[in-house]
Design an enzyme around this catalytic site. Structure first.
Site, PDB file in Angstrom:
ATOM      1  CB  SER A 292      18.689   2.316  63.940  1.00 36.02           C
ATOM      2  OG  SER A 292      19.972   2.047  64.472  1.00 36.02           O
ATOM      3  CE  LYS A 293      21.505  10.448  61.488  1.00 35.01           C
ATOM      4  NZ  LYS A 293      22.775  10.400  62.164  1.00 35.01           N
ATOM      5  NE  ARG A 294      21.378   4.800  68.740  1.00 33.62           N
ATOM      6  CZ  ARG A 294      20.524   3.973  69.375  1.00 33.62           C
ATOM      7  NH1 ARG A 294      20.941   2.859  69.888  1.00 33.62           N
ATOM      8  NH2 ARG A 294      19.248   4.303  69.489  1.00 33.62           N
ATOM      9  N   GLY A 296      24.305   2.865  61.058  1.00 32.03           N
ATOM     10  CA  GLY A 296      25.048   3.494  59.973  1.00 32.03           C
ATOM     11  C   GLY A 296      26.177   4.358  60.513  1.00 32.03           C
ATOM     12  CG  ASP A 297      25.294   7.877  62.743  1.00 39.26           C
ATOM     13  OD1 ASP A 297      25.329   8.131  61.519  1.00 39.26           O
ATOM     14  OD2 ASP A 297      24.480   8.410  63.522  1.00 39.26           O
TER      15      ASP A 297
END
Ligand code: GLU
Length: 527
Positions: A292-294, A296-297
């Site tokens: 998920s984008k999370r 990556g963040d």
């Protein structure tokens, strides 16, 4: 043709019927072979394209190229509440960046358009009416409140609410109401539902996952047309796949649960289903679940190919070459049966095969992606690399005539194009001296070594390396000490590209200045 004809009659009248049958078989195979491969990438413009979506696009593209077929881009934008401006352009730009230009699509055009679902409303209307006429769908007039009430009652008994064959006659719909009542109700709001018969087994084959079987009792009468007159994803998707003559649906595994429903829609229309391939999920770098984008963040890596707003850089902005993006994505769930991991797009186009797609999820590994990028940078032609806008920008502080040599100097050290700036920073000013190295060199006569280096550089010695090596040997100075002194002077620390190339690039004046600076610094420290 004539020969076939003669063979037919010869066989018929000589009793060789099996030959005829074999011929027929061959004719069928031949006809099937000639059926054009048409695949589509059907993203919903609800934000930036996740790399999982791009991987789906890539596998569609590769399949089309391998089969000499058509790669279609279809924008599934019927859900206005999730529509995000700019997403469609983002998708188009991403595909162009990767070199995967759709053969048909909103921008490319084609004979099966429009390729934006929002422009196909009239088509869905026509087809939903056809389906109602065939008895495959019906109007439902229940209000949200009525449905919520029924749901609450059912859920109180710990059961799952489903609008289905079992209870549809207790709701307000064109099956339960009289014709008169239906006519009247049609003046108000309504949805259109698929009429799923109870007690049937639906089975659909997936080329990767095998056969999926579901009893229709587990399904509900899904809404096909919403009260705003827009089709739901399932309906529009099936109608479009049929009308666009899609031969194989390739999409993410998250759509596998919808497959039986889609099969029921095809059957309700009396249509043949295309082939299906559901691609494995892309998993988090560690632990369970989808990337998920999370993730990556949290760990500082991109999950989108291109940037989305200023705060969300994509792989491109992180210094990835499109060749690396494509190559790495291909490895997420596919291999060519060998240990080979590096492929160009052309190689992928010819090597891609469905049998190479894995069933299980593919784990995302950013370091691996960087390694692939490193390989692509090293293999690329420097002349081309220095023409790239991002690279040009990073080299703009240096004289143009040096761009090629500067890039070559550090090329082998780049895992991202963005590393270039950092790798070259010492050219403008050396790093602060590594004190630990100085400490070690202190007792090894660094001043005399540096003076010797200075002397040779001053002479413009073309054989600088050889001369220094020979001198070190003669004077029993370890080569390590010689090189460390030289590197510390020019770079400031012990890592970096080839020392003699650095010296060349810095030029005589700057190299001498840096050697002098280090001599002064050591003298100052030692006294
Ligand atoms: N619009 C769907 C999505 O964005 C496409 C699913 C499909 O390919 O059928 O995931």
């Amino acid at each position: 043709m004539l020969l076939n004809f003669m063979m037919f009659f010869f066989c018929k009248y000589t009793g060789f019927d099996w030959v005829i049958n074999a011929y027929r078989g061959e004719a069928i195979i031949f006809a099937k072979k000639r059926m054009k491969t048409r695949v589509r990438f059907a993203p919903s413009p609800t934000g930036p394209l996740h790399i999982g979506g791009l991987r789906t696009a890539l596998f569609n593209y590769l399949f089309a190229r391998k089969e000499e077929g058509i790669f279609i881009l279809r924008v599934e934008d019927t859900d206005q509440s999730r529509y995000v401006t700019g997403s469609e352009n983002y998708i188009q730009e991403t595909l162009e960046w990767c070199g995967m230009i759709p053969d048909e699509g909103p921008k490319s055009g084609g004979n099966y358009g429009p390729y934006r679902q929002s422009e196909r409303k009239a088509i869905y209307k026509e087809y939903i009416e056809k389906l109602i006429e065939r008895g495959g769908a019906y109007y439902a007039f229940d209000s949200n409140e009525e449905l919520a009430e029924s749901r609450a009652t059912i859920e109180k008994d710990k059961q799952t609410f489903k609008y289905s064959a079992k209870n549809r006659m207790s709701f307000k719909n064109s099956l339960s109401l009289t014709e008169e009542e239906t006519k009247l109700a049609l003046k108000g709001d309504y949805v259109i539902r698929l009429k799923v018969e109870s007690g049937n087994m639906v089975s659909v084959h997936d080329e990767i996952r095998g056969t999926v079987r579901v009893n229709t009792d587990e399904l509900d009468d899904k809404i096909l047309m919403k009260s705003d007159g827009m089709p739901t994803y399932h309906f529009a998707n099936v109608v479009d796949d049929y009308l666009m003559k899609i031969s194989c649906v390739i999409r993410g595994e998250e759509w596998l649960p919808s497959l039986p429903l889609h099969k029921l829609i095809y059957t309700a229309f009396g249509w043949e289903t295309p082939k299906f391939m559901h691609l494995p999920l892309i998993l988090k770098p560690s632990g369970k679940g989808k990337l998920s984008k999370r993730d990556g963040d949290k760990d500082g890596f991109p999950v989108f190919p291109l940037s989305w707003g200023e705060d969300t850089p994509g792989f491109r902005e992180m210094g990835f070459m499109p060749e690396a993006m494509i190559n790495y994505l291909a490895l997420l769930g596919w291999n060519d049966g060998t240990k080979n991991e590096l492929f160009t797009l052309e190689e992928l186009e010819s090597k891609f095969s469905v049998s190479g797609i894995q069933k299980g999820g593919a784990r995302f590994d950013y370091e691996k992606a960087r390694w692939v990028n490193h390989q692509k940078i090293t293999q690329a032609n420097t002349d081309d690399l220095i023409q790239m806008d991002t690279v040009k920008k990073m080299l703009s502080d240096f004289p143009k005539k040096n761009h090629l040599s500067l890039f070559n100097l550090v090329k082998e050290r780049l895992f991202s194009l963005n590393d270039l700036r950092g790798e070259l920073s010492f050219i403008q000013s050396p790093y602060a001296y590594d004190e630990k190295v100085l400490e070690k060199l202190k007792d090894k006569g660094p001043i005399s070594v540096l003076n010797k280096i200075k002397e040779e550089v001053e002479k413009d010695n073309e054989q600088l390396k050889e001369s220094l090596m020979a001198w070190a040997k003669e004077n029993s100075v370890p080569i390590g000490t010689l090189m460390q002194c030289f590197r510390l002077a020019l770079v400031g620390k012990l890592t970096g590209p080839d020392l003699f190339e650095i010296c060349n690039l810095l030029g005589k004046e700057l190299s001498l200045k840096r050697i002098d600076d280090l001599i002064k610094y050591i003298n100052l420290k030692l006294t």
